[in-house]
Motif scaffolding. Structure first.
Motif, mmCIF file in Angstrom:
data_model
loop_
_atom_site.group_PDB
_atom_site.id
_atom_site.type_symbol
_atom_site.label_atom_id
_atom_site.label_comp_id
_atom_site.label_asym_id
_atom_site.label_seq_id
_atom_site.Cartn_x
_atom_site.Cartn_y
_atom_site.Cartn_z
ATOM 1 N N GLY A 24 0.801 -1.216 0.000
ATOM 2 C CA GLY A 24 0.000 0.000 0.000
ATOM 3 C C GLY A 24 0.833 1.264 0.000
ATOM 4 O O GLY A 24 0.406 2.287 -0.499
ATOM 5 N N CYS A 25 2.042 1.209 0.516
ATOM 6 C CA CYS A 25 2.837 2.421 0.646
ATOM 7 C C CYS A 25 3.507 2.818 -0.651
ATOM 8 O O CYS A 25 4.099 3.878 -0.730
ATOM 9 N N CYS A 26 3.443 1.999 -1.649
ATOM 10 C CA CYS A 26 4.127 2.368 -2.883
ATOM 11 C C CYS A 26 3.235 2.180 -4.108
ATOM 12 O O CYS A 26 3.703 1.827 -5.173
ATOM 13 N N LYS A 27 1.969 2.430 -3.956
ATOM 14 C CA LYS A 27 1.053 2.393 -5.100
ATOM 15 C C LYS A 27 1.144 3.718 -5.849
ATOM 16 O O LYS A 27 1.394 4.756 -5.266
ATOM 17 N N SER A 28 0.899 3.632 -7.131
ATOM 18 C CA SER A 28 0.877 4.834 -7.951
ATOM 19 C C SER A 28 -0.237 5.762 -7.460
ATOM 20 O O SER A 28 -1.337 5.322 -7.139
ATOM 21 N N ASP A 29 0.068 7.050 -7.411
ATOM 22 C CA ASP A 29 -0.908 8.048 -6.983
ATOM 23 C C ASP A 29 -1.864 8.329 -8.139
ATOM 24 O O ASP A 29 -1.557 9.112 -9.037
ATOM 25 N N GLU A 30 -3.006 7.677 -8.128
ATOM 26 C CA GLU A 30 -3.977 7.816 -9.213
ATOM 27 C C GLU A 30 -4.602 9.213 -9.256
ATOM 28 O O GLU A 30 -5.073 9.659 -10.299
ATOM 29 N N HIS A 31 -4.603 9.898 -8.122
ATOM 30 C CA HIS A 31 -5.167 11.250 -8.079
ATOM 31 C C HIS A 31 -4.425 12.184 -9.043
ATOM 32 O O HIS A 31 -5.046 13.016 -9.702
ATOM 33 N N VAL A 32 -3.107 12.029 -9.130
ATOM 34 C CA VAL A 32 -2.320 12.878 -10.030
ATOM 35 C C VAL A 32 -2.723 12.637 -11.474
ATOM 36 O O VAL A 32 -2.955 13.582 -12.236
ATOM 37 N N ASN A 74 16.816 9.066 -2.450
ATOM 38 C CA ASN A 74 16.781 8.183 -1.280
ATOM 39 C C ASN A 74 15.384 7.629 -1.029
ATOM 40 O O ASN A 74 14.395 8.311 -1.254
ATOM 41 N N GLY A 75 15.341 6.396 -0.543
ATOM 42 C CA GLY A 75 14.104 5.823 -0.038
ATOM 43 C C GLY A 75 13.108 5.353 -1.076
ATOM 44 O O GLY A 75 11.923 5.221 -0.766
ATOM 45 N N ILE A 76 13.548 5.087 -2.298
ATOM 46 C CA ILE A 76 12.608 4.584 -3.302
ATOM 47 C C ILE A 76 12.282 3.129 -2.968
ATOM 48 O O ILE A 76 13.186 2.301 -2.857
ATOM 49 N N PRO A 77 11.003 2.797 -2.788
ATOM 50 C CA PRO A 77 10.627 1.412 -2.478
ATOM 51 C C PRO A 77 11.025 0.468 -3.620
ATOM 52 O O PRO A 77 11.043 0.875 -4.793
ATOM 53 N N PRO A 78 11.325 -0.792 -3.301
ATOM 54 C CA PRO A 78 11.717 -1.759 -4.330
ATOM 55 C C PRO A 78 10.709 -1.879 -5.473
ATOM 56 O O PRO A 78 11.094 -1.999 -6.634
ATOM 57 N N LYS A 79 9.427 -1.824 -5.160
ATOM 58 C CA LYS A 79 8.397 -1.924 -6.199
ATOM 59 C C LYS A 79 8.515 -0.770 -7.194
ATOM 60 O O LYS A 79 8.334 -0.946 -8.393
ATOM 61 N N VAL A 80 8.825 0.411 -6.705
ATOM 62 C CA VAL A 80 8.952 1.576 -7.574
ATOM 63 C C VAL A 80 10.239 1.483 -8.391
ATOM 64 O O VAL A 80 10.251 1.831 -9.577
ATOM 65 N N LYS A 81 11.316 0.989 -7.787
ATOM 66 C CA LYS A 81 12.561 0.783 -8.546
ATOM 67 C C LYS A 81 12.323 -0.175 -9.708
ATOM 68 O O LYS A 81 12.796 0.059 -10.828
ATOM 69 N N LYS A 82 11.568 -1.227 -9.447
ATOM 70 C CA LYS A 82 11.245 -2.193 -10.505
ATOM 71 C C LYS A 82 10.412 -1.521 -11.589
ATOM 72 O O LYS A 82 10.628 -1.739 -12.786
ATOM 73 N N TRP A 93 3.102 4.662 -21.032
ATOM 74 C CA TRP A 93 3.015 5.363 -19.751
ATOM 75 C C TRP A 93 4.159 6.343 -19.569
ATOM 76 O O TRP A 93 5.266 6.122 -20.038
ATOM 77 N N PHE A 94 3.880 7.406 -18.850
ATOM 78 C CA PHE A 94 4.896 8.278 -18.277
ATOM 79 C C PHE A 94 4.905 7.987 -16.780
ATOM 80 O O PHE A 94 3.882 7.574 -16.219
ATOM 81 N N ILE A 95 6.024 8.219 -16.140
ATOM 82 C CA ILE A 95 6.103 8.139 -14.679
ATOM 83 C C ILE A 95 6.451 9.528 -14.161
ATOM 84 O O ILE A 95 7.371 10.170 -14.673
ATOM 85 N N LEU A 96 5.702 9.996 -13.183
ATOM 86 C CA LEU A 96 6.047 11.219 -12.469
ATOM 87 C C LEU A 96 6.554 10.789 -11.101
ATOM 88 O O LEU A 96 5.827 10.146 -10.339
ATOM 89 N N LEU A 97 7.812 11.108 -10.811
ATOM 90 C CA LEU A 97 8.460 10.703 -9.562
ATOM 91 C C LEU A 97 8.668 11.954 -8.716
ATOM 92 O O LEU A 97 9.451 12.834 -9.081
ATOM 93 N N PHE A 98 7.934 12.053 -7.609
ATOM 94 C CA PHE A 98 7.978 13.229 -6.745
ATOM 95 C C PHE A 98 8.987 13.030 -5.620
ATOM 96 O O PHE A 98 9.002 11.985 -4.970
ATOM 97 N N VAL A 105 8.996 10.761 -2.377
ATOM 98 C CA VAL A 105 7.727 11.138 -1.765
ATOM 99 C C VAL A 105 6.601 10.282 -2.329
ATOM 100 O O VAL A 105 5.842 9.668 -1.593
ATOM 101 N N SER A 106 6.474 10.237 -3.671
ATOM 102 C CA SER A 106 5.394 9.509 -4.311
ATOM 103 C C SER A 106 5.716 9.363 -5.790
ATOM 104 O O SER A 106 6.665 9.960 -6.294
ATOM 105 N N TYR A 107 4.892 8.568 -6.471
ATOM 106 C CA TYR A 107 5.007 8.486 -7.921
ATOM 107 C C TYR A 107 3.624 8.273 -8.512
ATOM 108 O O TYR A 107 2.688 7.885 -7.826
ATOM 109 N N SER A 108 3.528 8.554 -9.810
ATOM 110 C CA SER A 108 2.261 8.365 -10.497
ATOM 111 C C SER A 108 2.521 7.871 -11.910
ATOM 112 O O SER A 108 3.394 8.390 -12.608
ATOM 113 N N ASP A 109 1.774 6.853 -12.320
ATOM 114 C CA ASP A 109 1.759 6.408 -13.705
ATOM 115 C C ASP A 109 0.688 7.214 -14.425
ATOM 116 O O ASP A 109 -0.448 7.288 -13.955
ATOM 117 N N VAL A 110 1.055 7.819 -15.553
ATOM 118 C CA VAL A 110 0.113 8.631 -16.311
ATOM 119 C C VAL A 110 0.154 8.167 -17.768
ATOM 120 O O VAL A 110 1.236 8.045 -18.346
#
Length: 134
Positions: A24-32, A74-82, A93-98, A105-110
Motif C-alpha cells: 500500500g505504501c508504494c502504489k501509484s498516486d492515481e489522483h495525479v 533516497n528511499g525509493i521502495p523496491p516496487k517503484v525501482k522495478k 506510460w509516463f512516470i512522475l516521480l515526486f 515522496v510519491s510516484y504516479s503512472d500517467v
C-alpha cells in the motif's frame, strides 16, 4: 485445538498486515493522473503543485523508453525501482516521480495520451511549473 488456531492465526495476521502495508505504501498516486486528465480536458492552466496534496520540491517526468538513474534519490521502495526499470521497455506510460530534498515522496503512472495532450515532456519540474504551458 484452540492454541493451534491462535498460533496459526497470529503469524498469518501479522504477515497479512505487513504485506498490506508494504504494497500500500508504494502504489501509484492515481489522483495525479486523474487531475492531469482533467487539466488536459479543460485546458485550464494549473501549477503542478496544485494537483498534489503532499509537499515535494522536484518532480521527474520520465517518458516512454527512458532509462532513469535513480541513484541520487533516497528511499525509493523496491516496487517503484522495478517500475522505473520496466519504463525502459514501456511505450504507453509516463512516470512522475515526486521527491523532496532528494527523498522519495510519491510516484504516479500517467497514460501517454494524457501527457501528449498536455504537452508535458520528459524533464525535471518544480511545484510552480504551469501546465499545460510548460
Amino acid at each position: 485445538m484452540s492454541r493451534l488456531v491462535t498460533f496459526l492465526i497470529s503469524p498469518l495476521t501479522i504477515f497479512l498486515i505487513l504485506i498490506t502495508f508494504l504494497t500500500g505504501c508504494c502504489k501509484s498516486d492515481e489522483h495525479v493522473a486523474d487531475a492531469l486528465a482533467e487539466v488536459a480536458n479543460s485546458k485550464d492552466e494549473v501549477s503542478l503543485g496544485d494537483i498534489t496534496s503532499y509537499k515535494w520540491d522536484t518532480v521527474y517526468v520520465i517518458g516512454p523508453y527512458q532509462p532513469f538513474d535513480h541513484s541520487e534519490i533516497n528511499g525509493i521502495p523496491p516496487k517503484v525501482k522495478k517500475r522505473l526499470k520496466s519504463q525502459e521497455l514501456c511505450d504507453t506510460w509516463f512516470i512522475l516521480l515526486f521527491t523532496s530534498n532528494q527523498d522519495f515522496v510519491s510516484y504516479s503512472d500517467v497514460r501517454r495520451g494524457i501527457m501528449d495532450g498536455l504537452g508535458l515532456k520528459e524533464g525535471i519540474y518544480s511545484p510552480e511549473s504551469i501546465i499545460p504551458s510548460i
